[in-house]
Design an enzyme around this catalytic site. Structure first.
Site, PDB file in Angstrom:
ATOM      1  N   GLU A 186      -8.233   2.523   1.430  1.00  0.00           N
ATOM      2  CA  GLU A 186      -6.881   2.855   2.025  1.00  0.00           C
ATOM      3  C   GLU A 186      -6.855   4.464   1.600  1.00  0.00           C
ATOM      4  O   GLU A 186      -6.793   5.133   2.880  1.00  0.00           O
ATOM      5  CB  GLU A 186      -5.748   2.205   1.188  1.00  0.00           C
ATOM      6  CG  GLU A 186      -4.482   2.721   1.179  1.00  0.00           C
ATOM      7  CD  GLU A 186      -3.547   2.304   0.098  1.00  0.00           C
ATOM      8  OE1 GLU A 186      -2.769   1.485   0.622  1.00  0.00           O
ATOM      9  OE2 GLU A 186      -3.615   2.908  -0.904  1.00  0.00           O
ATOM     10  N   ASP A 202       3.655  -1.785   0.109  1.00  0.00           N
ATOM     11  CA  ASP A 202       2.836  -2.000   1.318  1.00  0.00           C
ATOM     12  C   ASP A 202       3.809  -2.077   2.487  1.00  0.00           C
ATOM     13  O   ASP A 202       3.593  -1.107   3.459  1.00  0.00           O
ATOM     14  CB  ASP A 202       2.328  -3.678   1.438  1.00  0.00           C
ATOM     15  CG  ASP A 202       0.902  -3.513   0.607  1.00  0.00           C
ATOM     16  OD1 ASP A 202       0.620  -2.707   0.008  1.00  0.00           O
ATOM     17  OD2 ASP A 202       0.146  -4.350   1.325  1.00  0.00           O
TER      18      ASP A 202
END
Length: 432
Positions: free
Chosen positions: A101, A296
């Protein structure tokens, strides 16, 4: 009226009774209602500078953008670290690791800011320590690595990492060509070609669930059969369709279309919030934190705003989505709205922790993502979210919690979106 009643009930249950009129009535602002663009950058080649429209000077905007970049890549609380002369990584400091990420975010910032040296250093580290060079996972990436030892904490992949890496590399290929040390296009194609070659050996499959034409949570095991709303970035599929040239162009365009349709289902019809994880039909994945709105899901409004900015292919729904989200959060308090909920806006049973802390906050990353949604807003309320992120800073919270990694990247991305600096990078010969 049905939506208003549902939200009124939701807020009563959560212990936060808010008058229904507060949820739909717009505010007064001398700048009037926001007027979103109706053509995307693919068509116009132009990017909206919302900060400039809001009354901030270009000099102030440039300085704020540079400060946010410097904080992440150069400052005392940076998350970017160089290794030797030719490599570098991005670290999630609170979790003491380097993640696909974060590396993929760092690469996106580097290519958008035309920082080739930084891009190349990040990519070399990623290939050396994260990318599998053989076996069933060949060309995929270990999602978490100990940056001090280079040991892979987990060999498995998180599908958003591969999704970003391909996009980063295609944009880099367009910006810098492929004969300056790294063949970016070849690197992107290696990931894509490997992705399409995964046949289930040892459980490893495509990062896209090919039956549903949606990105999955992880490309192996049961994770292949569900998804994460924040992984859905329809705009990236269109980059693949335009520049990957791997024979799957129509499939990628169909994925973009289906991703937009999926978001209609995953986003709550009143609050606009999503669960962190869902089935492919948008229904929450049941079980503890998976069905709630958490860290998220902060990324969802920013991803939708990016799609709006580049394509404007889902105008009516995306504008309505931004207004619903803003209405709900504004009623919670423009400078106090929280960062965790159930999708219907009620209070979570259990708050997620991070970095040794467990509490609700008015988090910078979430503030930035909601401000990015102002690109789609048709209300004067949208200006308030722009002003709110403008006034925020990357600094420790009152309880001592500090996250220059996740908060920092989402904040920087939001500034890029709102200043017109998150762009489609086309090949040099055709211009940007």
């Amino acid at each position: 009226m049905k939506r208003l009643f549902l939200l009124f009930v939701t807020l009563c249950v959560s212990g936060a009774i808010i008058a229904a009129t507060e949820l739909t009535e717009d505010v007064s602002d001398p700048r009037g209602k926001m007027v979103p663009w109706t053509k995307g950058a693919w068509e116009t080649g132009k990017y909206r500078n919302v900060f400039l429209e809001a009354g901030y000077s270009q000099e102030e905007i440039d300085a704020k953008l540079q400060k946010a970049y410097s904080d992440l890549f150069e400052g005392p609380n940076r998350v970017y670290f160089e290794v030797g002369d030719d490599m570098a990584y991005v670290s999630d400091l609170k979790n003491h690791d380097a993640r696909t990420e974060g590396l993929s975010y760092g690469l996106m910032v580097a290519v958008q800011f035309d920082k080739k040296e930084i891009f190349d250093k990040l990519w070399r580290w990623t290939v050396k320590y994260m990318q599998h060079q053989e076996g069933p996972r060949e060309a995929y990436f270990a999602w978490s690595v100990n940056p001090q030892t280079g040991r892979q904490n987990s060999q498995g992949s998180a599908s958003d990492g591969e999704f970003y890496f391909v996009t980063d590399l295609l944009l880099a290929s367009n910006r810098w060509g492929n004969d300056t040390g790294i063949d970016y296009y070849k690197e992107a194609r290696r990931i894509l070609d490997a992705m399409w070659s995964k046949d289930g050996t040892d459980g490893i499959r495509n990062v896209i669930n090919v039956e549903n034409k949606m990105i999955n949570f992880v490309p192996e095991g049961m994770g292949y059969n569900w998804t994460d709303p924040s992984y859905h970035v329809p705009a990236f599929y269109e980059i693949w369709a335009e520049y990957a040239k791997d024979g799957h162009e129509e499939f990628y365009r169909e994925c973009a279309k289906i991703s937009r349709e999926y978001l209609h289902k995953a986003c709550h019809p009143v609050t606009g919030l999503t669960p962190d994880y869902t089935q492919f039909n948008g229904e929450p994945l049941r079980g503890g934190r998976m069905s709630a709105f958490g860290f998220d899901s902060w990324r969802v409004p920013m991803n939708i705003a990016l799609d709006y900015s580049w394509s404007c292919k889902d105008i009516e729904w995306q504008q309505d989505y931004a207004n619903r989200l803003h209405n709900f959060l504004y009623a919670r308090g423009i400078d106090t709205f929280e960062d965790q909920f159930n999708p219907d806006g009620s209070a979570r049973e259990r708050i997620m922790g991070a970095g040794g802390y467990r509490s609700l906050r008015h988090s910078l990353g979430w503030v930035g993502a909601t401000a990015a949604a102002s690109l789609m807003s048709t209300q004067a309320k949208g200006w308030k979210f722009v002003d709110e992120v403008w006034e925020e800073k990357l600094e420790p919270y009152e309880d001592g919690y500090f996250d220059p990694y996740y908060d920092g990247f989402l904040y920087l991305f939001s500034l890029m979106h709102l200043s017109g600096n998150y762009q489609i990078i086309k090949p040099a010969e055709t211009g940007n």
